[in-house]
Write an enzyme that holds these catalytic residues in place. Structure first.
Site, PDB file in Angstrom:
ATOM      1  N   THR A  76       0.770  -1.199  -0.135  1.00 43.79           N
ATOM      2  CA  THR A  76       0.098  -0.017  -0.132  1.00 43.79           C
ATOM      3  C   THR A  76       0.746   1.286   0.127  1.00 43.79           C
ATOM      4  OG1 THR A  76      -1.898  -0.882   1.019  1.00 43.79           O
ATOM      5  CG2 THR A  76      -1.715   1.506   1.320  1.00 43.79           C
ATOM      6  N   THR A 243      14.229   4.538   9.679  1.00 47.19           N
ATOM      7  CA  THR A 243      15.157   2.982  10.313  1.00 47.19           C
ATOM      8  C   THR A 243      14.654   2.078   9.685  1.00 47.19           C
ATOM      9  OG1 THR A 243      15.866   4.334  12.411  1.00 47.19           O
ATOM     10  CG2 THR A 243      16.126   1.779  12.252  1.00 47.19           C
ATOM     11  N   CYS A 328      -9.431  -6.760   2.006  1.00 44.65           N
ATOM     12  CA  CYS A 328      -9.303  -5.115   2.295  1.00 44.65           C
ATOM     13  C   CYS A 328     -10.769  -4.431   2.104  1.00 44.65           C
ATOM     14  CB  CYS A 328      -8.450  -4.401   1.076  1.00 44.65           C
ATOM     15  SG  CYS A 328      -6.847  -5.340   1.032  1.00 44.65           S
TER      16      CYS A 328
END
Length: 404
Positions: A76, A243, A328
Site C-alpha cells: 500500500t 529506520t 481489504c
C-alpha cells in the site's frame, strides 16, 4: 487434516518456518539487532550487511539491480509512493494519469486523492474477462499523460494482465508505467531486465513473509525520479526515510529466496489444485467462473453461485476460510466493485466467493472443500424462494418487486 481449512491465501499467508527462523536471528542481544544506519561499529555493519543480502535476494527474484529496491511498510505504501511520487515530481510535464477500474483500493484511493489535488485520472473499464483492451489504453493516452498504473494479477479474480505489452506501449509514448505485483510475485515469472516496467510494488505477507514490510522497485535506466512522501533521515536514497526494520527485511529476503527456488514446481502444483477444485464444483447448476480461465494466476478461483447469497454461503462453509471479494473490502456489504466492473449483475456479484490456495494447501483439503460446497449450496438453495422460481422457469429478471 486440521479444520478449519485456510483457503484465503490472497488475503495473507502464514510465515514460512524458515523465514521465521531467520527473523528471530535479528531481534535479541545475541543476534543482528543493530541499526543499519550506525556506521561506527560492528552492530550497525552486521545489520547493514543483512539488509544488503535481503535486497539482493529480492532483486534476484525479479531480475532487478539491488539498488532499484526501496523498502516500504508494505505494498500500500509502495503504491502511494509510486503514484504520488511520480505525480508530484513530473507535474510540470503533465497532470494526466491512467489506471483501471479493477485496481486495488491502494491505487484507486490514491488516484482519488490526486484528483483532489488537481490531477486528472482516466479509469479504464476491463473487458468481461477482466483484461484491459490495449487499444482502449492507447486511445486514452494524451500528450500530458505522465503515468499508467495497471496491476499484474488482480487480487479478487486472479486475471493476469499483459504487462509486457502495456510496458512496450507506455515506453513508446514516453509514459512511466507502474505495476502492482503484490499478487503475482513468486507465482508468475517477472524479469525486469526484459520488461519495460518503471515502478513495481511488492509485498512480503502474500508470499510467506512477515506483514508490515514491502518494497517499491524504481528503475535506474531510464532513471525514474520520485518525490519522497516520508521525510526524515534520508534513508533509501532519500526516497523513503525511516529506520530500516532489519528483522522484517531479512524475513522478506528469505521469503523471496525460497520463492526463487521453489516457484516453478509450486506454480504447477497450485494450478493442478485450482483445476481440481473447479472440476469438482463446475457441475453445480448456475455456477459461473469470474475472470478468465486462460489468463489467470495459478492460485485464485473466483466463482459465483447464482441464487445463493455470498455472505450466507461463507457462513455455511464454516470449516473453510474463504472470502467474498478481497480482505481489504470484505467488511462492506456492497457487491465487489471488481465484479461490477466486469459487468456482473448485483445478484451474481453478491453470490461470489474467492478461493485462494497456497503453499500448505493439500489435495485432501481441496476434496473436503468440494464436498462442503456441494452440501452448502444444496441446503441454501432449498431455502431460497428465488431458486424455486428459477426451477419453475420464471425469469427472475422480469419480475417487478414492490418496495414496502
Amino acid at each position: 487434516m486440521k479444520l478449519p481449512i485456510y483457503l484465503d491465501y490472497s488475503a495473507t499467508t502464514p510465515v514460512d518456518p524458515r523465514v521465521a527462523e531467520k527473523m528471530m536471528q535479528c531481534l535479541t542481544i545475541d543476534g543482528i539487532f543493530g541499526n543499519p544506519a550506525s556506521r561506527s561499529h560492528r552492530f550497525g555493519w552486521q545489520a547493514e550487511e543483512a539488509i544488503d543480502i535481503a535486497r539482493n535476494q529480492i532483486a534476484d527474484l525479479i531480475g532487478a539491480d539491488p539498488r532499484e529496491i526501496v523498502f516500504t511498510s508494505g505494498a500500500t505504501e509502495a503504491d502511494n509512493l509510486a503514484l504520488k511520487g511520480v505525480a508530484n515530481f513530473y507535474q510540470k510535464k503533465g497532470k494526466h494519469i491512467i489506471t483501471s477500474k479493477t485496481e486495488h483500493k491502494a491505487i484507486l484511493d490514491t488516484c482519488r486523492q490526486l484528483e483532489r489535488e488537481g490531477f486528472e485520472v482516466t479509469y479504464l473499464a476491463p473487458k468481461s474477462d477482466g483484461l484491459i483492451d490495449l487499444k482502449e489504453l492507447e486511445a486514452a493516452m494524451r500528450d500530458d499523460t505522465i503515468l499508467v498504473s495497471i496491476m499484474h494479477v488482480n487480487n479478487e479474480i486472479g486475471v493476469v494482465q499483459d504487462i509486457a505489452a502495456i510496458g512496450e506501449l507506455c515506453r513508446s509514448k514516453g509514459i512511466i508505467y507502474h505495476v502492482d505485483a503484490t499478487q503475482s510475485v513468486g507465482k508468475l515469472p517477472i524479469d525486469l531486465s526484459k520488461l519495460k516496467v518503471d515502478l513495481l510494488s511488492l509485498s512480503a505477507h502474500k508470499v510467506y513473509g512477515p506483514m508490515g514490510i514491502g518494497a517499491l522497485y524504481v528503475r535506474r535506466k531510464p532513471r525514474i525520479r520520485l518525490e519522497a512522501q516520508m521525510h526524515g533521515g534520508g534513508h533509501e536514497r532519500g526516497m523513503r526515510s525511516g529506520t530500516l526494520a532489519v528483522h522484517q527485511i531479512v524475513g522478506m529476503g528469505e521469503a523471496y529466496r525460497i520463492l526463487k527456488e521453489e516457484m516453478a514446481d509450486e506454480t504447477k502444483r497450485l494450478n493442478e489444485l485450482r483445476l481440481r477444485l473447479w472440476n469438482g464444483i463446475k457441475d453445480i447448476e448456475e455456477v459461473y467462473i469470474n475472470g478468465s480461465l486462460e489468463h489467470t494466476a495459478p492460485n485464485i478461483l473466483n466463482v459465483s453461485f447464482n441464487y445463493v447469497e455470498g455472505e450466507s454461503l461463507m457462513m455455511a462453509l464454516k470449516d473453510l476460510a474463504v472470502s467474498s471479494g478481497s480482505a481489504c473490502t470484505s467488511a462492506s456489504l456492497e457487491p465487489s466493485y471488481v465484479l461490477r466492473a466486469l459487468g456482473l449483475t448485483d445478484e451474481l456479484a453478491h453470490s461470489s466467493i474467492r478461493f485462494s490456495l497456497g503453499r500448505f494447501t493439500t489435495e485432501e483439503e481441496i476434496d473436503y472443500a468440494i464436498e462442503q460446497i456441494h452440501s452448502a449450496i444444496g441446503r441454501l438453495r432449498d431455502l431460497s424462494p428465488l431458486w424455486e422460481m428459477h426451477k419453475q422457469g420464471v425469469d427472475i429478471n422480469s419480475i417487478e418487486w414492490s418496495h414496502h
